[in-house]
Motif scaffolding. Structure first.
Motif, PDB file in Angstrom:
ATOM      1  N   LYS A  10       0.754  -1.018  -0.306  1.00 48.98           N
ATOM      2  CA  LYS A  10      -0.002  -0.444   0.088  1.00 48.98           C
ATOM      3  C   LYS A  10       0.866   1.090   0.110  1.00 48.98           C
ATOM      4  N   GLN A  11       1.176   2.282  -0.979  1.00 51.65           N
ATOM      5  CA  GLN A  11       1.691   3.879  -0.665  1.00 51.65           C
ATOM      6  C   GLN A  11       0.485   4.724  -0.901  1.00 51.65           C
ATOM      7  N   ILE A  12       1.324   5.483  -0.725  1.00 51.89           N
ATOM      8  CA  ILE A  12       0.828   6.756  -0.425  1.00 51.89           C
ATOM      9  C   ILE A  12       1.021   7.738  -1.338  1.00 51.89           C
ATOM     10  N   TYR A  13       0.402   8.610  -2.176  1.00 47.74           N
ATOM     11  CA  TYR A  13       2.002   9.691  -2.992  1.00 47.74           C
ATOM     12  C   TYR A  13       1.326  11.049  -2.694  1.00 47.74           C
ATOM     13  N   LYS A  14       0.948  11.645  -2.607  1.00 47.93           N
ATOM     14  CA  LYS A  14       1.073  13.553  -3.025  1.00 47.93           C
ATOM     15  C   LYS A  14       1.678  14.152  -3.661  1.00 47.93           C
ATOM     16  N   SER A  15       0.848  14.923  -4.122  1.00 44.99           N
ATOM     17  CA  SER A  15       1.112  15.908  -5.113  1.00 44.99           C
ATOM     18  C   SER A  15       0.383  17.336  -4.953  1.00 44.99           C
ATOM     19  N   ILE A  16       1.083  18.406  -5.331  1.00 51.99           N
ATOM     20  CA  ILE A  16       0.683  19.876  -5.033  1.00 51.99           C
ATOM     21  C   ILE A  16      -0.342  20.474  -6.711  1.00 51.99           C
ATOM     22  N   ARG A  17      -1.046  20.674  -5.959  1.00 55.59           N
ATOM     23  CA  ARG A  17      -2.276  21.721  -7.546  1.00 55.59           C
ATOM     24  C   ARG A  17      -1.863  22.835  -7.880  1.00 55.59           C
ATOM     25  N   GLU A  18      -2.213  23.476  -8.655  1.00 54.62           N
ATOM     26  CA  GLU A  18      -2.062  24.492  -9.129  1.00 54.62           C
ATOM     27  C   GLU A  18      -2.980  25.654  -8.405  1.00 54.62           C
ATOM     28  N   ASP A  19      -3.490  25.129  -7.095  1.00 54.50           N
ATOM     29  CA  ASP A  19      -4.309  26.282  -6.671  1.00 54.50           C
ATOM     30  C   ASP A  19      -3.410  25.984  -5.079  1.00 54.50           C
ATOM     31  N   GLY A  20      -2.624  25.028  -5.068  1.00 53.89           N
ATOM     32  CA  GLY A  20      -1.816  25.029  -3.561  1.00 53.89           C
ATOM     33  C   GLY A  20      -1.952  23.815  -2.335  1.00 53.89           C
ATOM     34  N   ASP A 229      -3.611  20.030   5.176  1.00 55.17           N
ATOM     35  CA  ASP A 229      -2.483  18.927   4.898  1.00 55.17           C
ATOM     36  C   ASP A 229      -1.352  20.237   5.048  1.00 55.17           C
ATOM     37  N   LEU A 230      -0.141  19.795   6.091  1.00 55.62           N
ATOM     38  CA  LEU A 230       0.638  21.063   6.270  1.00 55.62           C
ATOM     39  C   LEU A 230       2.078  19.620   6.228  1.00 55.62           C
ATOM     40  N   ARG A 231       1.791  19.040   5.558  1.00 51.15           N
ATOM     41  CA  ARG A 231       3.401  17.538   5.130  1.00 51.15           C
ATOM     42  C   ARG A 231       2.932  17.374   4.036  1.00 51.15           C
ATOM     43  N   PRO A 232       3.017  18.270   3.020  1.00 42.79           N
ATOM     44  CA  PRO A 232       3.030  17.593   1.503  1.00 42.79           C
ATOM     45  C   PRO A 232       3.917  16.780   1.231  1.00 42.79           C
ATOM     46  N   ASP A 233       5.427  17.372   2.028  1.00 43.88           N
ATOM     47  CA  ASP A 233       6.480  16.148   2.050  1.00 43.88           C
ATOM     48  C   ASP A 233       6.416  14.857   2.530  1.00 43.88           C
ATOM     49  N   LEU A 234       6.070  14.365   3.256  1.00 42.73           N
ATOM     50  CA  LEU A 234       5.859  13.302   4.163  1.00 42.73           C
ATOM     51  C   LEU A 234       4.830  12.771   3.499  1.00 42.73           C
ATOM     52  N   SER A 235       4.135  11.339   2.404  1.00 45.37           N
ATOM     53  CA  SER A 235       3.353  10.898   2.182  1.00 45.37           C
ATOM     54  C   SER A 235       2.335   9.986   3.821  1.00 45.37           C
ATOM     55  N   THR A 236       2.975   9.953   4.094  1.00 41.32           N
ATOM     56  CA  THR A 236       2.375   9.349   4.892  1.00 41.32           C
ATOM     57  C   THR A 236       1.172  10.390   6.229  1.00 41.32           C
ATOM     58  N   ALA A 237       1.612  11.158   6.237  1.00 41.32           N
ATOM     59  CA  ALA A 237       1.438  12.288   7.503  1.00 41.32           C
ATOM     60  C   ALA A 237       0.187  13.696   6.707  1.00 41.32           C
ATOM     61  N   PHE A 238      -1.118  13.740   7.529  1.00 42.64           N
ATOM     62  CA  PHE A 238      -2.236  13.953   7.176  1.00 42.64           C
ATOM     63  C   PHE A 238      -2.870  13.609   6.753  1.00 42.64           C
ATOM     64  N   ILE A 239      -2.830  11.927   6.940  1.00 45.59           N
ATOM     65  CA  ILE A 239      -4.360  11.323   6.400  1.00 45.59           C
ATOM     66  C   ILE A 239      -5.838  11.268   6.413  1.00 45.59           C
ATOM     67  N   ALA A 240      -5.759  11.825   8.587  1.00 47.88           N
ATOM     68  CA  ALA A 240      -6.795  11.422   8.779  1.00 47.88           C
ATOM     69  C   ALA A 240      -7.266  12.707   8.937  1.00 47.88           C
ATOM     70  N   LYS A 241      -6.703  13.908   8.615  1.00 45.05           N
ATOM     71  CA  LYS A 241      -7.011  15.394   8.477  1.00 45.05           C
ATOM     72  C   LYS A 241      -8.302  15.869   9.430  1.00 45.05           C
ATOM     73  N   VAL A 242      -9.132  16.422   9.353  1.00 46.90           N
ATOM     74  CA  VAL A 242     -10.325  17.304  10.508  1.00 46.90           C
ATOM     75  C   VAL A 242     -11.551  15.889  10.472  1.00 46.90           C
ATOM     76  N   LYS A 243     -11.489  15.754  10.677  1.00 47.86           N
ATOM     77  CA  LYS A 243     -13.090  14.527  11.000  1.00 47.86           C
ATOM     78  C   LYS A 243     -14.505  15.202  10.268  1.00 47.86           C
ATOM     79  N   ARG A 244     -14.229  16.710  10.751  1.00 54.79           N
ATOM     80  CA  ARG A 244     -15.338  17.718  10.456  1.00 54.79           C
ATOM     81  C   ARG A 244     -15.726  19.050   9.581  1.00 54.79           C
ATOM     82  N   ASN A 245     -15.460  19.567   9.033  1.00 54.65           N
ATOM     83  CA  ASN A 245     -14.887  20.881   8.546  1.00 54.65           C
ATOM     84  C   ASN A 245     -15.771  21.514   9.815  1.00 54.65           C
ATOM     85  N   ARG A 246     -15.728  22.301  10.854  1.00 56.95           N
ATOM     86  CA  ARG A 246     -16.589  23.240  11.592  1.00 56.95           C
ATOM     87  C   ARG A 246     -15.706  24.319  12.136  1.00 56.95           C
ATOM     88  N   THR A 247     -16.733  24.859  13.079  1.00 58.78           N
ATOM     89  CA  THR A 247     -15.904  25.948  14.214  1.00 58.78           C
ATOM     90  C   THR A 247     -16.084  25.250  15.799  1.00 58.78           C
TER      91      THR A 247
END
Length: 392
Positions: A10-20, A229-247
């Motif tokens: 299992k591999q996880i790859y990251k790429s940066i879109r044009e919008d960052g 994703d604050l660590r696009p340099d690491l493929s395994t970082a920030f996979i879980a992210k925020v459960k629900r966008n909210r205040t």
């Protein structure tokens, strides 16, 4: 190619879109042993069916399928040479071979059923002898009925029971331990126990996401939690992210602890070129794995301090904590239980926990929001400065 030289991975790859923004792709690859070379497999078409799900979910599915493929191609005897040889018995043997709790094995079986149906649908394997039944759940959403029910061996694996809250009277000691042992996550623990944040949400917070509330001298935080994703340099970082966008509101806890912790954290850890609130020893945004490791150090030392207290009741509580399984999520669990004790209905619990989206016009910490006030009072009533039971 020699079978001993490669395996499914299992591999996880990251790429940066044009919008960052960061795009995360989960892949089932063939990986050469003793090498970083990976080659995509046709089984990635199966993962495409879950492209709208969170990366953590897709990674879970990919992990199950990868484990199964490695079993049938390399571990079982005799192994298969091509996916066309796949049979129902292969799935039964695999499920019988893994040792895990019955509910986890059921999850394996359900995703394996979906994989079998995919292989059948795509004519990748001759599975005509299997009856696939399409059913509807309570939301009228279609799903493929589990084809392995009652067919595999269930090995009941004894697991250590988990606990979901810490007695509030011991929280000051836990926080003091964090302040001494891992000061870089001390503020994070306060956000969890006084705001119900998950570890993945803690490390996603940036200074631009923080608002301040001062109501009659009461200092609270208003956090805007967003998938990022604050660590696009690491493929395994920030996979879980925020459960629900909210205040999410973080309430005052034990006097001025929240205010003092935030101000101290800014002085010690804020960096001009990094907007992340929580950073690692190298000055990079902290990953959730690093946060977990820091928390486990705090946990170990917290239990040690409890044992060192002269009070027999405190020592018994240390033994209790040592005998059960708990992790960073205990902060959210403790917060949720305190909220539940002070709420009038499930709607109030959902709102303060962040289980529903909050309107930006929702009034915070005023007389109309009785639940927040009650929770603050609960923290005040149980505030105990040390493990000997002397009230502040």
């Amino acid at each position: 190619m020699n079978r001993n030289n490669y395996a499914f991975s299992k591999q996880i790859y990251k790429s940066i879109r044009e919008d960052g923004s960061v795009r995360q792709i989960v892949s089932i690859d063939i990986k050469l042993k003793d090498s970083k070379l990976c080659f995509p497999t046709p089984f990635n078409a199966f993962l495409m069916e879950y492209q709208n799900r969170k990366t953590s979910t897709v990674a879970l599915i990919a992990g199950i399928i990868t484990q199964f493929l490695n079993y049938v191609f390399f571990e079982m005897y005799p192994p298969i040479s091509t996916i066309q040889e796949l049979t129902l018995q292969h799935g039964i043997s695999f499920l019988s071979s893994i040792s895990c709790r019955s509910e986890v094995k059921t999850q394996y079986a359900e995703y394996l059923t979906k994989f079998y149906f995919f292989c059948h649908k795509k004519d990748m394997a001759a599975l005509d002898d299997i009856d696939f039944f399409v059913k509807c759940n309570s939301q009228q959403k279609e799903y493929i009925a589990n084809i392995f029910v009652g067919k595999y061996e269930v090995i009941y694996k004894k697991s250590i029971d988990a606990i979901h809250e810490i007695d509030i009277v011991y929280l000051p000691m836990l926080f003091d331990t964090a302040k001494d042992i891992a000061p870089d996550i001390y503020l994070g623990l306060l956000l969890q126990f006084a705001g119900g944040l998950r570890a993945s949400e803690i490390v996603s917070v940036e200074y631009g996401n923080i608002g301040f509330i001062n109501d009659g001298g009461i200092f609270a935080l208003k956090l805007k939690l967003e998938d990022k994703d604050l660590r696009p340099d690491l493929s395994t970082a920030f996979i879980a992210k925020v459960k629900r966008n909210r205040t999410q509101i973080v309430l005052p806890i034990f006097g001025d602890r929240l205010k003092e912790a935030y101000e101290t954290h800014v002085k010690l850890y804020r960096r001009e070129n990094v907007n992340a609130v929580f950073i690692d020893k190298n000055g990079n945004p902290m990953t959730v794995n690093t946060y977990w490791k820091r928390f486990n150090r705090v946990k170990k030392n917290f239990i040690k301090r409890l044992y060192e207290c002269q009070d027999l009741e405190v020592q018994e509580y240390a033994l209790f904590l040592e005998c059960f399984r708990w992790s960073t999520h205990i902060g959210r669990g403790t917060f949720s239980n305190i909220v539940a004790e002070n709420a009038n209905n499930i709607g109030e619990i959902a709102i303060i926990r962040g289980d529903t989206n909050l309107s930006s016009s929702l009034p915070y910490l005023n007389d109309n929001r009785s639940v927040e006030k009650k929770v603050q009072n609960t923290f005040k009533q149980f505030y105990r400065g040390d493990c000997y039971g002397e009230d502040d």
